[in-house]
Design an enzyme around this catalytic site. Structure first.
Site, PDB file in Angstrom:
ATOM      1  N   ALA A   1       0.846  -1.187   0.000  1.00  0.00           N
ATOM      2  CA  ALA A   1       0.000   0.000   0.000  1.00  0.00           C
ATOM      3  C   ALA A   1       0.879   1.233   0.000  1.00  0.00           C
ATOM      4  O   ALA A   1       2.094   1.123   0.125  1.00  0.00           O
ATOM      5  CB  ALA A   1      -0.883   0.006   1.251  1.00  0.00           C
ATOM      6  N   MET A   2       0.247   2.390  -0.147  1.00  0.00           N
ATOM      7  CA  MET A   2       1.009   3.642  -0.252  1.00  0.00           C
ATOM      8  C   MET A   2       0.295   4.753   0.505  1.00  0.00           C
ATOM      9  O   MET A   2      -0.906   4.963   0.341  1.00  0.00           O
ATOM     10  CB  MET A   2       1.172   3.990  -1.737  1.00  0.00           C
ATOM     11  CG  MET A   2       1.931   5.264  -1.996  1.00  0.00           C
ATOM     12  SD  MET A   2       3.647   5.181  -1.403  1.00  0.00           S
ATOM     13  CE  MET A   2       3.901   6.876  -0.941  1.00  0.00           C
TER      14      MET A   2
ATOM     15  N   ASN B   1       0.026   8.012   0.388  1.00  0.00           N
ATOM     16  CA  ASN B   1      -0.234   9.344  -0.188  1.00  0.00           C
ATOM     17  C   ASN B   1      -1.129  10.177   0.737  1.00  0.00           C
ATOM     18  O   ASN B   1      -2.126   9.677   1.246  1.00  0.00           O
ATOM     19  CB  ASN B   1      -0.946   9.206  -1.534  1.00  0.00           C
ATOM     20  CG  ASN B   1      -0.354   8.106  -2.376  1.00  0.00           C
ATOM     21  OD1 ASN B   1       0.798   8.167  -2.747  1.00  0.00           O
ATOM     22  ND2 ASN B   1      -1.140   7.060  -2.627  1.00  0.00           N
TER      23      ASN B   1
ATOM     24  N   HIS C   1      -0.411   1.048   9.442  1.00  0.00           N
ATOM     25  CA  HIS C   1       0.900   1.533   8.987  1.00  0.00           C
ATOM     26  C   HIS C   1       0.739   2.755   8.076  1.00  0.00           C
ATOM     27  O   HIS C   1       1.362   3.794   8.307  1.00  0.00           O
ATOM     28  CB  HIS C   1       1.633   0.397   8.265  1.00  0.00           C
ATOM     29  CG  HIS C   1       2.980   0.769   7.739  1.00  0.00           C
ATOM     30  ND1 HIS C   1       4.141   0.499   8.425  1.00  0.00           N
ATOM     31  CD2 HIS C   1       3.362   1.403   6.601  1.00  0.00           C
ATOM     32  CE1 HIS C   1       5.167   0.956   7.731  1.00  0.00           C
ATOM     33  NE2 HIS C   1       4.722   1.499   6.606  1.00  0.00           N
ATOM     34  N   GLU C   2      -0.104   2.622   7.076  1.00  0.00           N
ATOM     35  CA  GLU C   2      -0.247   3.733   6.120  1.00  0.00           C
ATOM     36  C   GLU C   2      -0.862   4.946   6.818  1.00  0.00           C
ATOM     37  O   GLU C   2      -0.466   6.078   6.574  1.00  0.00           O
ATOM     38  CB  GLU C   2      -1.086   3.325   4.904  1.00  0.00           C
ATOM     39  CG  GLU C   2      -0.595   2.090   4.153  1.00  0.00           C
ATOM     40  CD  GLU C   2       0.878   2.070   3.798  1.00  0.00           C
ATOM     41  OE1 GLU C   2       1.461   3.152   3.610  1.00  0.00           O
ATOM     42  OE2 GLU C   2       1.454   0.965   3.727  1.00  0.00           O
TER      43      GLU C   2
ATOM     44  N   GLU D   1      10.122   4.732   7.567  1.00  0.00           N
ATOM     45  CA  GLU D   1       9.668   3.346   7.506  1.00  0.00           C
ATOM     46  C   GLU D   1       9.937   2.569   8.804  1.00  0.00           C
ATOM     47  O   GLU D   1       9.046   1.915   9.330  1.00  0.00           O
ATOM     48  CB  GLU D   1      10.276   2.630   6.301  1.00  0.00           C
ATOM     49  CG  GLU D   1       9.804   3.188   4.949  1.00  0.00           C
ATOM     50  CD  GLU D   1       8.300   3.218   4.778  1.00  0.00           C
ATOM     51  OE1 GLU D   1       7.566   2.601   5.575  1.00  0.00           O
ATOM     52  OE2 GLU D   1       7.832   3.896   3.836  1.00  0.00           O
TER      53      GLU D   1
HETATM   54  N1  B3K Z   1       5.966   3.830   1.372  1.00  0.00           N
HETATM   55  C1  B3K Z   1       5.396   2.722   0.644  1.00  0.00           C
HETATM   56  C2  B3K Z   1       6.409   1.913  -0.090  1.00  0.00           C
HETATM   57  C3  B3K Z   1       6.854   2.479  -1.385  1.00  0.00           C
HETATM   58  C4  B3K Z   1       7.716   1.505  -2.132  1.00  0.00           C
HETATM   59  C5  B3K Z   1       8.304   2.124  -3.331  1.00  0.00           C
HETATM   60  N2  B3K Z   1       9.084   1.170  -4.101  1.00  0.00           N
HETATM   61  C6  B3K Z   1       4.567   1.856   1.513  1.00  0.00           C
HETATM   62  C7  B3K Z   1       4.884   1.870   2.943  1.00  0.00           C
HETATM   63  O1  B3K Z   1       5.956   1.520   3.387  1.00  0.00           O
HETATM   64  O2  B3K Z   1       4.059   2.263   3.701  1.00  0.00           O
HETATM   65 ZN    ZN Z   2       5.728   2.526   5.226  1.00  0.00          ZN
END
Ligand code: B3K
Ligand code: ZN
Length: 880
Positions: free
Chosen positions: A269-270, A272, A304-305, A327
């Site tokens: 997931a991401m 944003n 987490h996100e 992270e």
């Molecule tokens: N920040 C993203 C991971 C992005 C990976 C790019 N190759 C998800 C996360 O760690 O929450």
């Molecule tokens: Zn993350």
């Protein structure tokens, strides 16, 4: 595919850019084959930067349509344009100017799944780490924070839903079947957090009132008809929001929070800003389609996100070397969340198992790198277990060293001091030094040095003087490009366990290194003297896995057995039994290699029986204890000359011995654990299912086992039990009528549910033995399989190569040949995915000579065929 320049990026080369982009306006005119993006950037020269400094923007495969500087078309001598770079050689003399950049792209043909692409008819984006430069030319680096206003235009019929970051501003009709929406995100953010989604999706709505009373509209968007599968994710989101307020004092900051589930996604997931995009695997769940592990993953990833909103978004990273700043810290936060929602002890054991399975091999192999790497060629290859999981352990150690109160004070200071900034690890450590008055300079080495530290510990007890002496020696194995290591600060939690199982009192002679049950190891050699120790204790060391290290302790098997039954620290108690199992398996493996049949001491079976039946222990904990170390765990412990077949045989023999020795007790417990109540995904119910399914795995090895597993499969009322039984049949009774029938029944029932079919692929890809390759090759042609979908690839090819020791590492090298073909085929579309798959060979040097030679040949042919920076980087480092 981006051309590989072979360029290496170095931490010490960081320089602030000469220009800033305080405001970014984007207009997307969406269409599958020709999307137009108009970016209007407000550019500011940084104070002190030279007036004639060129402005060099990043691009990746871009097609420029229009370029204007302060409203005038750019002249050819003012700029240099290529697909991967836009340089304004002669920027305007003013401190502030506007740049209009129009680019065109084809989201429907973007199979790399970076930048703007289409997944199942839905437009979506993935910009971390460097995907924004596939949308427009930009200073695509995390220290350029900009306020974004985004206008999205699309056909109403195909994309009634138009989303971007921040808060909705306006929407309206454009005629000719098209419409638009405008979004504004008031929080300055780096380009990697930009997101857009447009498509036709169903919505689940809810609301959350924050601790200061603000109302937030929550939305989870999924494929039409799947709305009822998003309830658990929504509940997890609300629990995460509340938890972050209660535990870290962090409140959500926009008026909407949206999550979109898409089916083609390179990772989990991401985060944003205000618009998280998820792999649908981590959103959709009900008892019929998802296992307990899926529910736990959804809860953890949603959290987490969401937690990234503060640790990552409000405070972001200065550069990609600082990736662990967001992270590692956010993993630590999601671990703590899950521990609070579920069972802390069980969660901790699971975390350590994951760390050992994924991070330890990384640290012990050619891809080893520090939690904060110093150089990279392709940053996407550094989203690793070291950055994430070890990064989390480092934060956990800070808390252990400082104590809960000073840790929280440090976190508060971090949010207060760095909100709105792009920060570094130095900034992070400084807040804890300032909040606690402690010097963390030696501790900082945890971020700088790769490798897993080792402690060797010997003890002596003097009964007459009631004195215990511990001799501790620290060593750090060399890793690539770091031959010599500096000594680390290792916080080693411990207990001296007396004969009645309770911790003995002691006085520590050396007060400086021992406090609150923790020995602080700073030097190569430490002698720690304890006085007033009433009896000879059993040593419980690295309690709660206080440091991510390996340990060798001179301790008798009797003490280990005693700790396995009595240690008051649940983690160490699990560890003691796990160590005994692991030692037995390593000895068994030696016997197999010598041509013999492994024998196991009866007390091991007795101990397993006692743990299984101990009603004072949680079922989930008992299941974790009875789960034998995996084949890869044993290989890691052995370390060299690995023969996966010998490991497999030893493991089977031990499982059979434990099952035979405990048959009546295991059967009785198995039947008692049958649950007739309605399904609930809570941790206690999941724990009971885990224990029952673990017992099934043992009982299936005994006469009548296939019938029992088939009965379990057909009577299952949820996916956890059904998938567990299917795995038992496919792995323990491959080719039996029961296995064939169950696989067919499962396929019939779920042929139209890709996420469930992933389990079917995965189970078959993991079936031990040389014939797995044939199965996997056949499954590649199955109509439900797809080379372009990351979940499918991971389920089939990822599982086979990373989790099937005997199948993948066939001595004839055929497993590697299939793997090489598939990785190169994947690379053509999705280099990032290919690079990720290729890490399956990272431990090739620990194999026995025949396999090692074949693995090397496979890596060489990958190196010869690789085109992308992503794959070349992994393969070349693996071979180096
Ligand atoms: N920040 C993203 C991971 C992005 C990976 C790019 N190759 C998800 C996360 O760690 O929450
Ligand atoms: Zn993350």
């Amino acid at each position: 595919m981006r051309t590989d320049t072979g360029q290496i990026f170095r931490l010490e080369d960081y320089r602030p850019s000469a220009y800033l982009i305080p405001e970014t306006e984007l207009i997307f005119r969406l269409s599958p084959e020709a999307t137009r993006v108009t970016a209007t950037l407000t550019v500011e020269r940084r104070e002190g930067a030279p007036v004639d400094a060129p402005l060099v923007l990043d691009g990746d495969g871009l097609q420029l349509v229009r370029l204007e500087i302060d409203g005038d078309a750019a002249t050819a001598d003012a700029c240099e344009v290529s697909a991967d770079r836009l340089a304004i050689i002669l920027p305007p003399a003013a401190d502030r100017f506007r740049l209009l950049i129009e680019t065109e792209m084809a989201p429907a043909r973007n199979e790399a799944l970076m930048g703007l692409y289409r997944s199942n008819g839905v437009y979506c984006t993935q910009c971390e780490a460097e995907g924004f430069r596939r949308i427009t030319y930009f200073l695509d680096r995390p220290d350029i924070l900009s306020v974004y206003t985004v206008r999205v235009e699309a056909e109403r019929e195909h994309a009634p839903l138009l989303l971007s970051n921040g808060n909705p501003v306006e929407h309206g009709d454009l005629g000719e079947g098209r419409h638009y929406a405008v979004w504004h995100d008031p929080f300055p953010k780096p380009s990697y957090l930009f997101a857009l989604v447009a498509g036709d999706l169903g919505k689940v709505s809810d609301r959350f009132v924050t601790m200061s009373g603000r109302e937030v509209e929550l939305g989870i968007y999924v494929e039409h008809g799947k709305e009822k599968l998003a309830g658990y994710a929504m509940d997890a989101l609300k629990r995460s929001m509340r938890w972050d307020e209660e535990v870290f004092g962090r409140e959500y900051d926009l008026s909407v929070f949206n999550i979109v589930a898409v089916s083609d996604f390179n990772m989990g997931a991401m985060e944003n800003k205000g618009l998280n995009i998820f792999n649908d695997k981590y959103v959709l769940a009900d008892s019929e389609t998802a296992t307990d592990a899926d529910f736990a993953n959804i809860e953890a990833i949603i959290a987490h996100e969401y937690f990234h909103n503060w640790t990552g978004n409000r405070i972001t990273c200065r550069d990609w070397f600082q990736l662990c700043l967001k992270e590692g810290l956010t993993v630590y936060r999601d671990h703590e969340f899950s521990a609070d929602q579920r069972s802390r002890a069980v969660k901790r054991i699971a975390e350590v198992r994951t760390l050992r399975a994924h991070q330890f091999p990384e640290d012990q192999g050619p891809l080893a790198h520090p939690v904060r790497p110093r150089r990279y060629r392709e940053i996407n290859n550094f989203y690793t277990a070291t950055v994430y999981e070890k990064g989390s352990e480092v934060v956990r150690m800070i808390r252990t060293i400082l104590g809960a109160e000073a840790f929280r004070a440090g976190m508060d200071l971090y949010f207060q001091r760095h909100d709105g900034e792009a920060a570094t690890i130095e900034d992070f450590l400084k807040v804890f030094e300032d909040a606690s008055g402690q010097d963390l300079s030696q501790f900082a080495l945890w971020y700088q040095q790769a490798g897993t530290p080792h402690l060797a510990i010997a003890s002596a007890y003097d009964a007459a003087r009631q004195e215990l002496t511990l001799e501790i020696e620290q060593s750090l194995p060399p890793t690539p490009s770091e031959a010599r290591k500096r000594l680390m600060h290792i916080p080693l939690a411990f207990g001296l366990v007396g004969q009645d199982g309770s911790d003995l009192a002691y006085q520590a002679a050396d007060g400086a290194t021992v406090e609150n049950g923790i020995i602080h190891v700073h030097k190569r050699r430490h002698t720690v003297r304890f006085s007033g120790v009433a009896e000879r204790p059993a040593l419980s060391l690295n309690r709660g896995f206080s440091a991510p290290i390996t340990l060798s302790v001179e301790q008798s098997p009797q003490d280990q057995i005693f700790l396995a039954g009595n240690d008051s620290d649940a983690f160490s108690r699990w560890q003691a039994f796990n160590t005994l199992l692991s030692e037995a398996l390593i000895a068994g493996c030696r016997t197999v290699l010598g041509g013999g049949t492994p024998q196991f001491a009866p007390w091991l079976g007795d101990l397993a029986g006692r743990i299984a039946g101990d009603e004072t222990l949680e079922p989930a904990y008992r299941a974790l204890s009875l789960n034998l170390p995996g084949e890869a765990d044993i290989a890691r412990e052995i370390g060299k000359d690995i023969d996966p077949n010998a490991i497999f045989q030893a493991r089977e023999a031990l499982a059979r011995a434990l099952a035979e020795g405990n048959r009546p007790a295991f059967e009785a417990l198995y039947h008692r654990l049958r649950d007739n109540r309605a399904f609930s995904p809570d941790a206690a119910s999941a724990g009971r299912r885990a224990l029952r399914n673990c017992l099934l795995d043992y009982l299936a090895l005994l006469p009548g086992g296939a019938g029992l597993a088939a009965e379990h499969f057909h009577s299952a009322t949820n996916m956890t039990d059904r998938a567990a039984a299917l795995a038992v049949l496919a792995h323990r009774h491959a080719g039996s009528p029961e296995a064939i029938e169950a696989l067919a029944a499962f396929e019939r029932a779920y042929a139209h549910d890709p996420l469930v079919m992933d389990k079917w692929f995965q189970i078959q890809a993991a079936a031990p033995g040389p014939q797995a390759l044939e199965t996997v090759r056949t499954l590649c042609a199955h109509p439900a399989f797809s080379m372009t979908n990351p979940n499918r690839l991971r389920a089939l090819v990822g599982t086979f190569s990373a989790a099937n020791q005997t199948g993948f590492h066939r001595p004839d090298g055929e497993g590697y040949r299939f793997f090489t073909e598939t990785v190169l085929e994947t690379e053509k579309r999705n280099p990032q995915m290919a690079a990720r798959l290729a890490t399956a060979l990272r431990s090739w040097r620990s194999l026995e000579p025949t396999r090692q030679a074949r693995a090397r040949a496979a890596l060489l042919s990958l190196a010869a065929g690789a085109q992308s920076a992503d794959l070349k980087d992994i393969v070349e480092r693996t071979l180096a």
